[in-house]
Design a protein around this motif. Structure first.
Motif, PDB file in Angstrom:
ATOM      1  N   ASN A  50       7.628  11.115  -7.682  1.00 17.65           N
ATOM      2  CA  ASN A  50       7.396  12.354  -6.939  1.00 17.65           C
ATOM      3  C   ASN A  50       6.730  13.403  -7.825  1.00 17.65           C
ATOM      4  O   ASN A  50       5.850  14.137  -7.378  1.00 17.65           O
ATOM      5  CB  ASN A  50       8.702  12.901  -6.353  1.00 17.65           C
ATOM      6  CG  ASN A  50       9.130  12.176  -5.094  1.00 17.65           C
ATOM      7  OD1 ASN A  50       8.319  11.598  -4.385  1.00 17.65           O
ATOM      8  ND2 ASN A  50      10.416  12.202  -4.814  1.00 17.65           N
ATOM      9  N   LYS A  72      -0.433   5.669  -4.979  1.00 13.99           N
ATOM     10  CA  LYS A  72       0.777   4.887  -4.657  1.00 13.99           C
ATOM     11  C   LYS A  72       0.532   3.408  -4.924  1.00 13.99           C
ATOM     12  O   LYS A  72       1.365   2.711  -5.483  1.00 13.99           O
ATOM     13  CB  LYS A  72       1.170   5.118  -3.208  1.00 13.99           C
ATOM     14  CG  LYS A  72       2.310   4.242  -2.741  1.00 13.99           C
ATOM     15  CD  LYS A  72       1.884   3.545  -1.470  1.00 13.99           C
ATOM     16  CE  LYS A  72       2.923   2.554  -1.037  1.00 13.99           C
ATOM     17  NZ  LYS A  72       2.413   1.330  -0.544  1.00 13.99           N
ATOM     18  N   LEU A  84       7.123   2.293  -2.031  1.00 13.58           N
ATOM     19  CA  LEU A  84       6.881   3.700  -2.357  1.00 13.58           C
ATOM     20  C   LEU A  84       6.239   4.420  -1.180  1.00 13.58           C
ATOM     21  O   LEU A  84       5.445   3.838  -0.447  1.00 13.58           O
ATOM     22  CB  LEU A  84       5.949   3.811  -3.566  1.00 13.58           C
ATOM     23  CG  LEU A  84       6.449   3.207  -4.874  1.00 13.58           C
ATOM     24  CD1 LEU A  84       5.349   3.285  -5.927  1.00 13.58           C
ATOM     25  CD2 LEU A  84       7.694   3.920  -5.345  1.00 13.58           C
ATOM     26  N   ASN A  92      11.475   8.122  -2.823  1.00 12.03           N
ATOM     27  CA  ASN A  92      10.853   7.926  -4.139  1.00 12.03           C
ATOM     28  C   ASN A  92      11.730   8.462  -5.272  1.00 12.03           C
ATOM     29  O   ASN A  92      11.368   8.329  -6.440  1.00 12.03           O
ATOM     30  CB  ASN A  92       9.504   8.646  -4.213  1.00 12.03           C
ATOM     31  CG  ASN A  92       8.477   8.079  -3.281  1.00 12.03           C
ATOM     32  OD1 ASN A  92       8.532   6.924  -2.898  1.00 12.03           O
ATOM     33  ND2 ASN A  92       7.517   8.904  -2.898  1.00 12.03           N
TER      34      ASN A  92
END
Length: 144
Positions: A50, A72, A84, A92
């Motif tokens: 994140n 990602k 993810l 996440n």
């Protein structure tokens, strides 16, 4: 850029510039070890996925070639984790990248963005010196 890896201590020395420290400061993992030319024991330093997404947004690194979805995919390939979310999301929360994995992400981004010419390490050097460090200096002045 000259990287020296000490496999026993996982020590990374960067002779000129400090791409990882710059990115670590904005992503919230900065600390006394990252601000120093020597990372020391990097095995304990991680970056949450994140926070990586936030850093790319803050640094305005997204473009048609590097989108949140593509980032990602890069991270999912490195971590072997297909679950993810391509945005900051609570699912996440437990996904962490080691310093080595994080540098691999930056290397892949540099190659995709096509910074510089030639070998991947030259593209990485160009990405850090021409793109990443200048953005970090603007976004977090006085810390890089």
């Amino acid at each position: 850029w000259e990287f020296k890896f000490d496999e026993k201590k996982w020590e990374v020395l960067i002779e000129t510039g400090d791409c990882a420290a710059a990115s670590g400061q904005i992503a919230g993992v900065g600390g006394p070890t990252l601000g120093h030319p020597s990372f020391g024991e990097v095995s304990d330093v991680t970056l949450g996925f994140n926070n990586l997404l936030k850093m790319f947004e803050t640094f305005e690194l997204y473009d048609p070639n590097i989108t949140p979805k593509r980032l990602k995919g890069i991270v999912a390939g490195i971590l072997n984790d297909a679950d993810l979310a391509p945005q900051v999301h609570h699912t996440n929360a437990g996904v962490e990248l080691t310093m080595e994995e994080y540098l691999e992400v930056l290397l892949k981004v540099a190659v995709i963005k096509g910074e510089g010419k030639g070998l991947p390490h030259k593209m990485f050097e160009s990405f850090c010196s021409r793109v990443f460090i200048p953005i970090a200096q603007r976004k977090i002045p006085g810390r890089i």
